[in-house]
Design a protein around this motif. Structure first.
Motif, mmCIF file in Angstrom:
data_model
loop_
_atom_site.group_PDB
_atom_site.id
_atom_site.type_symbol
_atom_site.label_atom_id
_atom_site.label_comp_id
_atom_site.label_asym_id
_atom_site.label_seq_id
_atom_site.Cartn_x
_atom_site.Cartn_y
_atom_site.Cartn_z
ATOM 1 N N THR A 156 -6.929 -4.625 -0.498
ATOM 2 C CA THR A 156 -5.759 -5.761 -0.914
ATOM 3 C C THR A 156 -4.966 -5.677 -1.198
ATOM 4 O O THR A 156 -3.712 -5.787 -0.916
ATOM 5 N N ALA A 157 -4.956 -4.953 -2.648
ATOM 6 C CA ALA A 157 -3.549 -4.561 -3.676
ATOM 7 C C ALA A 157 -2.920 -4.044 -3.228
ATOM 8 O O ALA A 157 -1.447 -3.363 -3.337
ATOM 9 N N ARG A 158 -3.219 -2.650 -2.205
ATOM 10 C CA ARG A 158 -2.288 -1.412 -1.787
ATOM 11 C C ARG A 158 -1.936 -2.497 -0.256
ATOM 12 O O ARG A 158 -0.115 -2.016 -0.498
ATOM 13 N N ILE A 159 -2.448 -3.166 -0.156
ATOM 14 C CA ILE A 159 -1.065 -3.383 0.970
ATOM 15 C C ILE A 159 -0.375 -4.751 0.517
ATOM 16 O O ILE A 159 0.394 -4.895 0.690
ATOM 17 N N ILE A 162 2.553 -2.388 -1.106
ATOM 18 C CA ILE A 162 3.916 -2.108 -0.031
ATOM 19 C C ILE A 162 4.411 -3.895 0.487
ATOM 20 O O ILE A 162 5.757 -3.890 0.766
ATOM 21 N N LEU A 163 3.417 -4.856 1.181
ATOM 22 C CA LEU A 163 4.117 -6.209 2.477
ATOM 23 C C LEU A 163 4.972 -7.292 1.180
ATOM 24 O O LEU A 163 5.964 -7.627 1.396
ATOM 25 N N SER A 164 4.486 -7.460 0.258
ATOM 26 C CA SER A 164 4.805 -8.525 -0.636
ATOM 27 C C SER A 164 6.731 -8.509 -0.693
ATOM 28 O O SER A 164 7.553 -9.288 -0.789
ATOM 29 N N GLY A 198 -3.659 -16.680 2.748
ATOM 30 C CA GLY A 198 -3.079 -16.869 0.986
ATOM 31 C C GLY A 198 -4.014 -15.626 0.549
ATOM 32 O O GLY A 198 -3.768 -15.882 -1.200
ATOM 33 N N ILE A 199 -4.091 -14.305 1.371
ATOM 34 C CA ILE A 199 -4.539 -13.462 0.851
ATOM 35 C C ILE A 199 -3.882 -12.437 -0.484
ATOM 36 O O ILE A 199 -4.058 -11.584 -0.756
ATOM 37 N N PHE A 200 -2.548 -12.261 -0.214
ATOM 38 C CA PHE A 200 -1.288 -12.026 -0.545
ATOM 39 C C PHE A 200 -0.560 -12.229 -1.570
ATOM 40 O O PHE A 200 -0.820 -13.912 -1.717
#
Length: 347
Positions: A156-159, A162-164, A198-200
């Motif tokens: 989750t932290a890795r994605i 990159i995404l946010s 709301g995961i990110f």
């Protein structure tokens, strides 16, 4: 011997039949081509405990049940009509001398009472393996295992890293998923789902187009438990049964729904005496209807239930698409018959 495959409904039916015949786990495993430990795990995992009594005796698992001389212990808590507490199953919760007794045979193979010769005269808590209950439990566990988010904290932290930043810079999730597919290793649909939940660190408020769109109206889903429930239970079958049994009383049932998605009433109308009962349900589901009839059968007793509900006539709603659970008790004994009216025929 083991083929590393899940048990099928047919194999579970075979296990139930062979357990009723007194076969060992090894014999059942050889017939199905499975290891005996597989059969043992299946039975222990999906066995169902039932607090049922015996013929003429209620459920009673107190160690003092044979020599008990107490009376009217639960009179203050419920309208008990039993002269002695040894004929009552409610006094267990208020008796100070109550000590639970369990059958020692359930601690060793086959761990269930399917083939027990004393089952019909035993008042202790019973453990039964049912193929239908085992299949339902398997499907539920399989469905729950596939629900939720399939990411750990590190992924989750890795994605999110990159995404946010890219979303905050104005890029769309569609563009990010296409240009960084090798780094994300998650589909575009999953990214939208994770952002929505709301995961990110970014949410729907950071997606300009998502904010402008009107929320979609969710389509109401009608879940039919048994799609072949009308076979042998149509209105013409009902009329044929009434011709052969003209003195059989008929009970009609229906659902009364107020606000869509809210609580629902189950109405039961006794045609002969023009009496109607209504039961409040939290949702218009087949399980809620089954629970009501199970509770009625437990409260009234099997004989009284058969006299009051020999025939149930209802419409084709999805909440009545599990007729077998209403027609038969947990032991497979018939207690009623369910028939359906013709579709689109309110008359």
């Amino acid at each position: 011997m083991a083929n590393q495959k899940h048990l099928t409904p047919e194999e579970r039916n075979t296990i139930e039949l062979r357990l009723g015949s007194g076969c060992s786990f090894k014999a059942i495993g050889q017939e199905l081509g499975k290891d005996c430990t597989t059969i043992s795990k299946e039975v222990r995992k999906h066995k169902v405990y039932k607090k049922s009594g015996s013929y003429g005796k209620p459920f009673k698992d107190c160690i003092h049940r044979f020599g008990c001389d107490k009376a009217f212990l639960c009179g203050e808590h419920s309208p008990c009509q039993k002269l002695s507490c040894k004929f009552c199953c409610r006094c267990i919760s208020v008796c100070k001398d109550y000590q639970k007794q369990s059958c020692i045979l359930l601690e060793k193979p086959p761990y269930v009472c399917n083939a027990c010769t004393d089952r019909l005269k035993c008042t202790l808590e019973k453990a039964v393996y049912s193929a239908s209950a085992a299949q339902k439990g398997y499907i539920t566990a399989l469905s729950e295992s596939r629900e939720g988010i399939c990411l750990n904290e590190m992924e989750t932290a890795r994605i999110d890293a990159i995404l946010s930043p890219l979303v905050k810079n104005g890029q769309s999730i569609n563009h990010i998923a296409l240009s960084h597919s090798a780094e994300l290793m998650v589909s575009e649909k999953s990214l939208y789902k994770y952002v929505n939940n709301g995961i990110f660190s970014v949410g729907n408020i950071d997606l300009p187009r998502r904010v402008r769109l009107r929320p979609r109206r969710s389509k109401r889903e009608f879940l039919k438990v048994d799609r072949q429930c009308r076979i042998g239970r149509k209105y013409e079958d009902y009329k044929a049964f009434i011709e052969e049994n003209p003195d059989t009383p008929v009970v009609e049932m229906d659902s009364v729904e107020g606000v869509k998605g809210g609580k629902v009433l189950l109405t039961i109308h006794f045609v002969n005496c023009k009496l109607m009962l209504a039961f409040l349900r939290s949702a218009n589901t087949a399980q809620s209807v089954t629970d009501i009839f199970t509770r009625l059968c437990w409260t009234l007793g099997g004989k009284t239930f058969k006299k009051l509900f020999p025939i149930l006539l209802t419409d084709n709603g999805s909440e009545f698409t599990n007729p077998a659970a209403i027609e038969f008790d947990t032991l497979g004994n018939r207690r009623s018959r369910v028939f359906y009216c013709d579709p689109n025929s309110p008359h």
